[in-house]
Design a protein around this motif. Sequence first.
Motif, PDB file in Angstrom:
ATOM      1  N   TRP A  69      -2.107  -3.352  -2.564  1.00  0.00           N
ATOM      2  CA  TRP A  69      -2.069  -4.917  -2.459  1.00  0.00           C
ATOM      3  C   TRP A  69      -3.218  -5.678  -3.392  1.00  0.00           C
ATOM      4  O   TRP A  69      -2.872  -6.795  -3.677  1.00  0.00           O
ATOM      5  N   ALA A 129       4.105 -10.990   2.334  1.00  0.00           N
ATOM      6  CA  ALA A 129       4.406  -9.867   3.646  1.00  0.00           C
ATOM      7  C   ALA A 129       5.027  -9.878   4.885  1.00  0.00           C
ATOM      8  O   ALA A 129       5.348  -9.277   5.578  1.00  0.00           O
ATOM      9  N   VAL A 164       7.972  -8.118   6.188  1.00  0.00           N
ATOM     10  CA  VAL A 164       7.985  -7.340   7.127  1.00  0.00           C
ATOM     11  C   VAL A 164      10.127  -7.718   8.031  1.00  0.00           C
ATOM     12  O   VAL A 164      10.729  -6.283   8.644  1.00  0.00           O
ATOM     13  N   LEU A 166       1.269  -1.745   4.569  1.00  0.00           N
ATOM     14  CA  LEU A 166       0.749  -3.018   4.994  1.00  0.00           C
ATOM     15  C   LEU A 166       0.013  -2.910   6.206  1.00  0.00           C
ATOM     16  O   LEU A 166      -1.939  -2.931   6.188  1.00  0.00           O
ATOM     17  N   ALA A 213      -4.243  -4.290   5.340  1.00  0.00           N
ATOM     18  CA  ALA A 213      -4.768  -4.942   6.899  1.00  0.00           C
ATOM     19  C   ALA A 213      -6.468  -4.894   6.646  1.00  0.00           C
ATOM     20  O   ALA A 213      -6.306  -5.046   7.939  1.00  0.00           O
ATOM     21  N   LEU A 264      -2.980 -10.340   6.151  1.00  0.00           N
ATOM     22  CA  LEU A 264      -1.792  -8.171   5.898  1.00  0.00           C
ATOM     23  C   LEU A 264      -1.891  -8.443   7.360  1.00  0.00           C
ATOM     24  O   LEU A 264      -0.761  -7.549   8.259  1.00  0.00           O
ATOM     25  N   TYR A 298       1.210  -7.290  10.222  1.00  0.00           N
ATOM     26  CA  TYR A 298       1.302  -6.044  11.121  1.00  0.00           C
ATOM     27  C   TYR A 298       1.813  -5.761  11.995  1.00  0.00           C
ATOM     28  O   TYR A 298       1.995  -5.341  12.716  1.00  0.00           O
TER      29      TYR A 298
END
Length: 261
Positions: free
Chosen positions: A43, A73, A77, A125, A129, A135, A139
């Motif tokens: 990331w 992001a 998901v 993620l 995170a 993030l 997540y």
Amino acid sequence: MATAEGESEPRRPYDAPRRREQAIQTRAEIAAAARHLFTSRGWGQTTVRDIAKAARVSEPTVYKAYGGKAGLAGALVDAVDLAADVARQLAELEAAQGDPPAQLAAMVAFDRRLFERGADVIRLLREAARTEPDLAAAYQDGRDRGETLRRQVFSSWPAKAFRSGVDVSLACDTYAALCTVDTYATLTGGRRSGSSSGGSGHCAPCSSDRATKASFLSLGVRKAAFIAPRPRGFRRRWRSHGHGRGRRAGRHRTATRRGRR
């Protein structure tokens, strides 16, 4: 173009289907490029400029489509959920109302598809995170959606569907502890196994789709541990109460009685 009165004719809005298709395709290419770069580089090492270059678009196009890395992001998901076929899971849960084992199997099947098709994004993620608040929110949102659905399903089950001492909260905790992307990787990756052919103790990576499904479905059996087992003689009592009537049911009961003797 001028009208008879000398006024200009209103310009037609340009929103042709082809234009919309191109926009959808552009978003898909940006998301695909982002997924590849995020999972291969990480990331922090991936910039919007890198994503634009890989997708062969300008940086403003990326920002317009997703609003930057954080927006990408969230899009990833959603894309992973769609790839795992959320609609199929919901349809299977609805069709299996009143049948806890079948509903559990539907949830297990969805998670297997989720890990098959999106394990790289989930790990990305989860790791990012820890240092990226945006993030972390994406997540956690994904996890919360799954937890909410499981709680709703488990809450609809009768108390006798659970083992003694297990309530909805403990059932949710049990499921969350057993069903993780890491457990999936353990079941489907290469590892030593005494049950392998030839007794060599080596098990090749389960790379085929069939092997992956078989390995992960075994996890579903473990998850079912918090569902109360059917009592002995359940099938005979089920048939004797009017289910499965006919010659086959009669032969089954006769064979059962003979077996006892």
